[in-house]
Design a protein around this motif. Structure first.
Motif, mmCIF file in Angstrom:
data_model
loop_
_atom_site.group_PDB
_atom_site.id
_atom_site.type_symbol
_atom_site.label_atom_id
_atom_site.label_comp_id
_atom_site.label_asym_id
_atom_site.label_seq_id
_atom_site.Cartn_x
_atom_site.Cartn_y
_atom_site.Cartn_z
ATOM 1 N N PHE A 287 0.828 -1.208 0.000
ATOM 2 C CA PHE A 287 0.000 0.000 0.000
ATOM 3 C C PHE A 287 0.866 1.265 0.000
ATOM 4 O O PHE A 287 0.478 2.279 -0.569
ATOM 5 C CB PHE A 287 -0.941 0.011 1.216
ATOM 6 N N SER A 288 2.018 1.197 0.664
ATOM 7 C CA SER A 288 2.852 2.405 0.727
ATOM 8 C C SER A 288 3.982 2.356 -0.297
ATOM 9 O O SER A 288 4.924 3.135 -0.218
ATOM 10 C CB SER A 288 3.425 2.572 2.138
ATOM 11 N N SER A 289 3.881 1.423 -1.259
ATOM 12 C CA SER A 289 4.949 1.312 -2.252
ATOM 13 C C SER A 289 4.883 2.487 -3.237
ATOM 14 O O SER A 289 3.822 2.813 -3.772
ATOM 15 C CB SER A 289 4.820 -0.033 -2.974
ATOM 16 N N HIS A 290 6.029 3.100 -3.471
ATOM 17 C CA HIS A 290 6.061 4.265 -4.351
ATOM 18 C C HIS A 290 5.644 3.873 -5.763
ATOM 19 O O HIS A 290 4.962 4.634 -6.458
ATOM 20 C CB HIS A 290 7.460 4.881 -4.354
ATOM 21 N N THR B 201 1.869 4.015 -6.321
ATOM 22 C CA THR B 201 1.177 5.312 -6.279
ATOM 23 C C THR B 201 0.892 5.841 -7.689
ATOM 24 O O THR B 201 0.067 6.734 -7.865
ATOM 25 C CB THR B 201 2.004 6.379 -5.520
ATOM 26 N N PRO C 200 -3.301 5.295 -8.825
ATOM 27 C CA PRO C 200 -4.371 6.281 -8.655
ATOM 28 C C PRO C 200 -4.176 7.528 -9.505
ATOM 29 O O PRO C 200 -5.150 8.102 -10.005
ATOM 30 C CB PRO C 200 -4.330 6.625 -7.165
ATOM 31 N N LEU C 201 -2.907 7.913 -9.727
ATOM 32 C CA LEU C 201 -2.670 9.147 -10.481
ATOM 33 C C LEU C 201 -3.039 8.981 -11.959
ATOM 34 O O LEU C 201 -3.692 9.855 -12.540
ATOM 35 C CB LEU C 201 -1.214 9.583 -10.317
ATOM 36 N N THR D 45 5.789 7.945 -11.826
ATOM 37 C CA THR D 45 4.843 8.524 -10.856
ATOM 38 C C THR D 45 4.706 10.026 -11.088
ATOM 39 O O THR D 45 3.592 10.570 -11.061
ATOM 40 C CB THR D 45 5.317 8.254 -9.413
ATOM 41 N N ALA E 164 1.380 12.185 -12.149
ATOM 42 C CA ALA E 164 0.877 13.351 -11.409
ATOM 43 C C ALA E 164 0.777 14.560 -12.328
ATOM 44 O O ALA E 164 -0.237 15.282 -12.325
ATOM 45 C CB ALA E 164 1.796 13.654 -10.224
ATOM 46 N N SER F 165 -8.701 2.407 -8.067
ATOM 47 C CA SER F 165 -7.336 2.252 -7.554
ATOM 48 C C SER F 165 -7.314 1.243 -6.416
ATOM 49 O O SER F 165 -6.411 0.408 -6.326
ATOM 50 C CB SER F 165 -6.787 3.571 -7.022
ATOM 51 N N MET G 198 -5.161 -2.125 -6.217
ATOM 52 C CA MET G 198 -4.170 -2.312 -5.149
ATOM 53 C C MET G 198 -4.450 -3.585 -4.346
ATOM 54 O O MET G 198 -3.529 -4.285 -3.943
ATOM 55 C CB MET G 198 -4.194 -1.120 -4.197
#
Lengths: 179, 433
Positions: free
Chosen positions: B57-60, B63, B66-67, B246, B250, B282, B286
């Motif tokens: 979940f906190s993996s860069h 991310t 979702p973007l 990433t 963004a 997302s 995930m």
């Protein structure tokens, strides 16, 4: 559905929705933070290349990488409960649909129980993991932010999924026993 | 019980549970956890569960999902799809089959800012089918074209499938994106050719649309401008090493939103709807990826993927025949399962096999995306067909499946070309730094 079940259902939905919008906010923040960092990095590049002194005080945001990771954890975990309520997770319903309602109910009771077990374990172990991290004082590299609040967050989010699956379990149990 | 036996029992249970309507991510998570705990021990299994969930979940890398999804959702809600179609319509709509060809072109364009087949098919069906109906197009050709061309969403970057494939196999997402561009263009051309040949054989299928002036044709380019700008920023940024994937996601989402706000093409409600859909999609991705990672750890401790890869590499069969068998498995599996779920389930098993046989991991990613594209339009679980059916409602499912069939042949031809000439996928990644 008895009043206790209705109350639990309403409470779960409200909590899940609140968490869902928090997850959405985390996504917007991820976007804004990353873009601000890119912009500020560009300013530093321009300062070095062209010597534009008015850009002097601008610096890229320290720890953007870490913050984006933390926000990603919030976005993914806090959306789980509402996504479950909305049946937003990918599932293969092709075979189950062929069975009568009652059998569908029995299968759903079984799968809800398995899911409930999984998320109880995730919640319980995430809280223990967060306590471990808190005790050891582990922090992120650049900002020195502690990890544990976010791990607690995942534990809390998994507990919310447990609530969703519990209400689903009772609804499907009624279906299974033909009520 | 041997480790291989445990792994096989795990896989059989996985298949049984998958058809029980339990979310795919949950099935993989619970079986991965139980299997790992059985093979190693319960304490290790419990620790793995908490760590895997938080780390994923906190993996860069994740991310980015979702973007990119947000970028596609904003594009969907601000009417970019309509403008793309209008441009293609003005340019080629006056030919026989022109509106169907314009649909393919608009789908390819929308795929350049959307990473999902369903979103592309749903968006384009709403915009294009009423127009084709107005010009008396055969509904089988019209709906089949949208359902099939919508599948370009996962081949032309950005693509959610390439992102998760890259994360699970530790391949460069930028290179995977670049690898999807030429096959995406090739497939679009093959779709156009299929429509052309069908209309050549039976001109009544697709009468010509209205004629347009040269001035209108020139003006129509404006409709493509914003898509080119967004795609250029995202892919150019990744290709020339200016952005990480990433950051590109963004920047792409921010640019799409800014253009929509400045041109007043998105309402507050539209923005909230985009955000809500982004959050749901997302989260779904995930959860599947995290489930696949937990299941992958179970498979890894049983050593099944490595033993299988070793065994397969010693088989007295040419590598292409083994790849053919893998493709067949994906093709059959894709008929019954969602593309993302299918790839997540099979990557831990087939990826080591493909690598052991000496196939390029980037090329393999493109090939399996192409095959799962067939899965989204083949019965009984052709998701895109159901999406188009849901949007149009008055066209029977059989008609849509009938219209999809010739497009499936185009997909097969594209796959064959890619098998014979892997350079088509590997050329652009080879130019990257």
């Amino acid at each position: 559905m008895g009043w206790k079940m209705k109350f639990l259902d309403a409470l779960t939905r409200k909590l899940a929705k609140w968490m869902y919008w928090t997850a959405g906010l985390a996504i917007v923040l991820m976007m804004l933070l990353t873009c601000a960092d890119i912009f500020l990095r560009l300013c530093v590049t321009l300062l070095h290349h062209y010597g534009w002194k008015f850009l002097g005080p601008l610096r890229p945001i320290p720890g953007t990488y870490e913050l984006v990771c933390y926000l990603g954890a919030v976005a993914a975990s806090f959306a789980m409960a509402h996504t479950s309520i909305e049946n937003g997770h990918v599932a293969v319903s092709l075979v189950v649909r062929l069975f009568p309602q009652r059998v569908q109910g029995i299968i759903a009771v079984f799968t809800d129980s398995l899911g409930f077990y999984l998320f109880c374990m995730i919640s319980w172990r995430s809280i223990l993991y967060a306590e471990d991290l808190k005790r050891s004082g582990e922090v992120s590299l650049t900002l020195q932010l502690p990890y544990y609040p976010f791990v607690y967050g995942v534990g809390f989010a998994a507990a919310a999924v447990c609530l969703v699956l519990l209400t689903d379990f009772f609804k499907n149990l009624n279906k299974a026993i033909g009520k | 019980m041997s480790l291989t036996t445990i792994a096989i029992i795990g896989l059989i249970t996985l298949v049984v549970l998958l058809f029980s309507n339990m979310p795919v991510g949950f099935v993989m998570g619970v079986l991965g956890f139980l299997g790992f705990s059985y093979v190693v021990n319960m304490h290790a299994g419990l620790n793995l569960l908490a760590r895997d969930v938080f780390e994923m979940f906190s993996s860069h890398g994740l991310t980015i999902i979702p973007l990119f999804v947000f970028m596609g959702q904003i594009a969907f809600h601000c009417g970019i799809s309509r403008r793309l179609y209008d441009s293609a319509y003005v340019l080629i709509g006056n030919r026989r089959g022109g509106l169907a060809m314009a649909t393919v072109a608009a789908c390819a364009g929308f795929s350049a800012i959307s990473g999902s087949t369903n979103a592309t098919a749903a968006t384009m069906a709403t915009v294009t089918i009423p127009e084709m109906k107005r010009y008396n197009y055969d509904m089988s050709l019209a709906t089949g074209t949208v359902a099939a061309a919508g599948s370009l969403g996962i081949l032309i970057p950005p693509s959610v499938i390439f992102i998760v494939y890259g994360i699970l196999t530790q391949q460069s997402i930028g290179k995977l994106f670049a690898a999807g561009i030429l096959p995406g263009i090739l497939l679009s051309i093959l779709f156009l050719l299929t429509i052309y040949l069908r209309v050549l054989k039976n001109p009544d299928l697709a009468p010509p649309g209205p004629k347009t002036s040269l001035r209108e044709k020139i003006r129509s380019f404006l409709g493509v401008f914003e898509t080119l700008l967004i795609f250029g920023l995202v892919m150019g940024g990744i290709f020339f090493g200016i952005f990480t994937p990433t950051e590109a996601a963004a920047a792409g989402a921010f640019l799409t939103l800014s253009l929509a706000v400045v041109r007043r093409q998105i309402s507050w409600q539209g923005f909230l709807k985009s955000l809500a859909d982004t959050t749901r999609i997302s989260c779904m991705v995930m959860v599947i990826v995290t489930g696949a990672v937990i299941f992958g750890h179970f498979m890894a401790v049983t050593r099944l993927p490595y033993n299988l890869a070793q065994w397969v590499s010693t088989l007295p069969l040419p590598n292409s025949a083994i790849m053919g068998i893998i493709i067949l498995v994906y093709l059959l599996g894709g008929c019954f399962m969602d593309a993302l779920a299918m790839i997540m389930l099979t990557i831990p098993i087939f990826y080591p096999v493909a690598v052991a046989l000496g196939f390029d991991p980037i090329w393999f990613g493109v090939v399996i995306v192409l095959i799962t594209e067939m899965g989204v339009i083949t019965p009984p679980v052709g998701v895109n067909v159901y999406v188009v059916y849901g949007v149009i409602e008055d066209v029977p499912l059989e008609t849509i499946f009938k219209g999809v069939f010739p497009m499936l042949l185009a997909l097969l031809v594209c796959n064959l070309i890619l098998l014979i000439f892997p350079q088509i996928a590997l050329f652009l990644p080879s130019l990257m730094r």
